[in-house]
Design an enzyme around this catalytic site. Structure first.
Site, PDB file in Angstrom:
ATOM      1  N   SER A 143       0.863  -1.196   0.000  1.00 52.35           N
ATOM      2  CA  SER A 143       0.000   0.000   0.000  1.00 52.35           C
ATOM      3  C   SER A 143       0.891   1.235   0.000  1.00 52.35           C
ATOM      4  O   SER A 143       2.067   1.161   0.396  1.00 52.35           O
ATOM      5  CB  SER A 143      -0.854  -0.016   1.278  1.00 52.35           C
ATOM      6  OG  SER A 143      -1.472   1.227   1.491  1.00 52.35           O
ATOM      7  N   TYR A 156      -1.677  -1.273  10.812  1.00 50.18           N
ATOM      8  CA  TYR A 156      -1.861  -1.543   9.385  1.00 50.18           C
ATOM      9  C   TYR A 156      -0.691  -0.998   8.568  1.00 50.18           C
ATOM     10  O   TYR A 156      -0.124  -1.697   7.725  1.00 50.18           O
ATOM     11  CB  TYR A 156      -3.184  -0.936   8.893  1.00 50.18           C
ATOM     12  CG  TYR A 156      -3.365  -1.091   7.404  1.00 50.18           C
ATOM     13  CD1 TYR A 156      -3.637  -2.351   6.851  1.00 50.18           C
ATOM     14  CD2 TYR A 156      -3.246  -0.005   6.535  1.00 50.18           C
ATOM     15  CE1 TYR A 156      -3.784  -2.507   5.482  1.00 50.18           C
ATOM     16  CE2 TYR A 156      -3.393  -0.159   5.167  1.00 50.18           C
ATOM     17  CZ  TYR A 156      -3.664  -1.412   4.646  1.00 50.18           C
ATOM     18  OH  TYR A 156      -3.795  -1.578   3.282  1.00 50.18           O
TER      19      TYR A 156
HETATM   20  N1  LIG Z   1      -8.761  -0.501  -0.946  1.00 52.63           N
HETATM   21  C1  LIG Z   1      -7.730   0.259  -0.641  1.00 52.63           C
HETATM   22  O1  LIG Z   1      -7.860   1.489  -0.484  1.00 52.63           O
HETATM   23  C2  LIG Z   1      -6.357  -0.355  -0.512  1.00 52.63           C
HETATM   24  C3  LIG Z   1      -5.241   0.489  -0.593  1.00 52.63           C
HETATM   25  C4  LIG Z   1      -3.971  -0.060  -0.481  1.00 52.63           C
HETATM   26  C5  LIG Z   1      -3.810  -1.408  -0.294  1.00 52.63           C
HETATM   27  N2  LIG Z   1      -4.903  -2.228  -0.219  1.00 52.63           N
HETATM   28  C6  LIG Z   1      -4.677  -3.655   0.001  1.00 52.63           C
HETATM   29  O2  LIG Z   1      -5.277  -4.372  -1.058  1.00 52.63           O
HETATM   30  C7  LIG Z   1      -5.531  -5.708  -0.634  1.00 52.63           C
HETATM   31  C8  LIG Z   1      -6.926  -6.096  -1.083  1.00 52.63           C
HETATM   32  O3  LIG Z   1      -7.872  -5.296  -0.401  1.00 52.63           O
HETATM   33  P1  LIG Z   1      -9.149  -4.667  -1.125  1.00 52.63           P
HETATM   34  O4  LIG Z   1      -8.975  -3.217  -1.132  1.00 52.63           O
HETATM   35  O5  LIG Z   1      -9.434  -5.361  -2.393  1.00 52.63           O
HETATM   36  O6  LIG Z   1     -10.272  -4.957  -0.014  1.00 52.63           O
HETATM   37  P2  LIG Z   1     -11.440  -6.042   0.064  1.00 52.63           P
HETATM   38  O7  LIG Z   1     -12.393  -5.846  -1.051  1.00 52.63           O
HETATM   39  O8  LIG Z   1     -11.940  -5.951   1.473  1.00 52.63           O
HETATM   40  O9  LIG Z   1     -10.688  -7.424  -0.165  1.00 52.63           O
HETATM   41  C9  LIG Z   1      -9.956  -8.060   0.848  1.00 52.63           C
HETATM   42  C10 LIG Z   1      -9.803  -9.516   0.472  1.00 52.63           C
HETATM   43  O10 LIG Z   1      -9.030 -10.166   1.500  1.00 52.63           O
HETATM   44  C11 LIG Z   1      -9.733 -11.339   1.903  1.00 52.63           C
HETATM   45  N3  LIG Z   1      -9.509 -11.662   3.302  1.00 52.63           N
HETATM   46  C12 LIG Z   1      -9.741 -10.878   4.381  1.00 52.63           C
HETATM   47  N4  LIG Z   1      -9.486 -11.557   5.511  1.00 52.63           N
HETATM   48  C13 LIG Z   1      -9.084 -12.803   5.128  1.00 52.63           C
HETATM   49  C14 LIG Z   1      -8.701 -13.978   5.831  1.00 52.63           C
HETATM   50  N5  LIG Z   1      -8.687 -14.001   7.158  1.00 52.63           N
HETATM   51  N6  LIG Z   1      -8.348 -15.073   5.116  1.00 52.63           N
HETATM   52  C15 LIG Z   1      -8.369 -15.046   3.757  1.00 52.63           C
HETATM   53  N7  LIG Z   1      -8.726 -13.982   3.033  1.00 52.63           N
HETATM   54  C16 LIG Z   1      -9.089 -12.875   3.715  1.00 52.63           C
HETATM   55  C17 LIG Z   1     -11.204 -11.006   1.687  1.00 52.63           C
HETATM   56  O11 LIG Z   1     -11.947 -12.201   1.507  1.00 52.63           O
HETATM   57  P3  LIG Z   1     -12.910 -12.897   2.577  1.00 52.63           P
HETATM   58  O12 LIG Z   1     -13.558 -11.809   3.378  1.00 52.63           O
HETATM   59  O13 LIG Z   1     -13.857 -13.667   1.717  1.00 52.63           O
HETATM   60  O14 LIG Z   1     -12.012 -13.788   3.377  1.00 52.63           O
HETATM   61  C18 LIG Z   1     -11.141 -10.228   0.385  1.00 52.63           C
HETATM   62  O15 LIG Z   1     -11.157 -11.103  -0.711  1.00 52.63           O
HETATM   63  C19 LIG Z   1      -5.322  -5.727   0.872  1.00 52.63           C
HETATM   64  O16 LIG Z   1      -4.077  -6.322   1.176  1.00 52.63           O
HETATM   65  C20 LIG Z   1      -5.317  -4.242   1.254  1.00 52.63           C
HETATM   66  O17 LIG Z   1      -4.529  -3.993   2.410  1.00 52.63           O
HETATM   67  C21 LIG Z   1      -6.170  -1.720  -0.320  1.00 52.63           C
END
Ligand SMILES: NC(=O)c1ccc[n+]([C@@H]2O[C@H](COP(=O)([O-])OP(=O)(O)OC[C@H]3O[C@@H](n4cnc5c(N)ncnc54)[C@H](OP(=O)(O)O)[C@@H]3O)[C@@H](O)[C@H]2O)c1
Length: 267
Positions: A143, A156
């Site tokens: 991130s 985080y």
């Molecule tokens: N959105 C942003 O602004 C942003 C910015 C920078 C970085 N990121 C990073 O991008 C990545 C993806 O996040 P996203 O933004 O796409 O959010 P998201 O839509 O909430 O997706 C998160 C994913 O992680 C999975 N997950 C969560 N807890 C888990 C567990 N205990 N075991 C296995 N899988 C798990 C969720 O699936 P289940 O709930 O089905 O398990 C979901 O598929 C993350 O690493 C996040 O830190 C996001």
């Protein structure tokens, strides 16, 4: 439609929504078969059905990767089933908002397990096979939070700094092996992340002044960087400016900017 026997195989963690789901779409569109992992089976099944219409073989594995030991168990499951991964996308992750002293200790444990410990263990378990085959692409999703400490999202941001450090170091170690590691650093992105992390009300997500990308845009750029073997990609121009100023600007500038974006009561 492509011949399945010759299609490369990609594993995406956190494929049930957001950036992970769009990375899986991107991979399938570019001729990969996919293994989709996360906890929510219905979402994974729906995505698998969608990706099969693109000609991909899609396998769903439900897995809670916040459980200690889960990544090794997962890697063993993959090996036993005879799957050889060409691509590993470590994307699953979540955040948490609030002063560190008030953060739920169980949530901190789960976050460190998912974002750090199991990401590391899964990469360590899958990597040797890729090195032996002299072929592989690994993505670690970090991130822009990795580039400076984040009061009010301290744990985080620290997990994502770890991911960036690990990814850059391994990428360097692997030069000349045929295996590459790309650390993807998105900024604020429209996904389930903000709601799941309690961050929806933070200016970073709620203010129209802060540009946000879609998960499809992030995935497209991330896929291209991974296939080129680029060590680090920060998505978006503004995010690049924020990320690369974080480590070089003095803290008396960095912390007030962080407070503007992340809120909190820090003076
Ligand atoms: N959105 C942003 O602004 C942003 C910015 C920078 C970085 N990121 C990073 O991008 C990545 C993806 O996040 P996203 O933004 O796409 O959010 P998201 O839509 O909430 O997706 C998160 C994913 O992680 C999975 N997950 C969560 N807890 C888990 C567990 N205990 N075991 C296995 N899988 C798990 C969720 O699936 P289940 O709930 O089905 O398990 C979901 O598929 C993350 O690493 C996040 O830190 C996001």
């Amino acid at each position: 439609m492509q011949d399945n026997a010759s299609r490369p195989l990609a594993l995406v963690t956190g494929a049930s929504s957001g950036i992970g789901a769009d990375l899986a779409r991107e991979l399938a569109r570019h001729g990969h078969d996919v293994v989709l992992a996360a906890r929510r089976a219905p979402e994974l099944d729906a995505l698998a059905t969608e990706l099969r219409t693109l000609g991909a073989k899609a396998t769903v594995i439900t897995k809670d990767l916040s459980v200690p030991g889960s990544a090794r168990e997962f890697a063993a499951q993959i090996e036993t089933s005879g799957m050889h991964l060409d691509v590993l996308v470590n994307n699953a992750g979540f955040g948490d908002v609030g002063p560190f002293a008030n953060e739920d200790p169980d949530r901190i444990d789960a976050m460190i397990q998912l974002n750090v410990a199991q990401l590391t263990a899964l990469t360590r378990a899958i990597l040797p096979g890729m090195v032996t085959r002299r072929r592989g692409r690994i993505m670690l999703v970090s991130s822009t939070a990795a580039f400076q400490p984040g009061p009010n999202m301290a744990t985080y941001c620290a997990t994502k700094a770890y991911v960036l450090s690990l990814g850059e170091a391994i990428a360097r170690e692997l030069r000349g092996t045929g295996v590459t590691v790309t650390t993807l650093c998105p900024g604020a992105t429209h996904t389930g992340f903000a709601a799941e992390s309690g961050a929806a009300a933070l200016p970073l997500f709620s203010s129209s002044l802060v540009p946000k990308m879609t998960s499809a845009e992030v995935a497209r750029a991330g896929y291209q960087a991974m296939m080129k073997g680029k060590p680090v990609l920060v998505t978006g121009i503004i995010n690049k400016l924020v990320a690369f100023s974080g480590p070089v600007f003095p803290r008396f500038i960095v912390f007030p900017v962080a407070k503007l974006l992340l809120g909190g009561d820090t003076p």
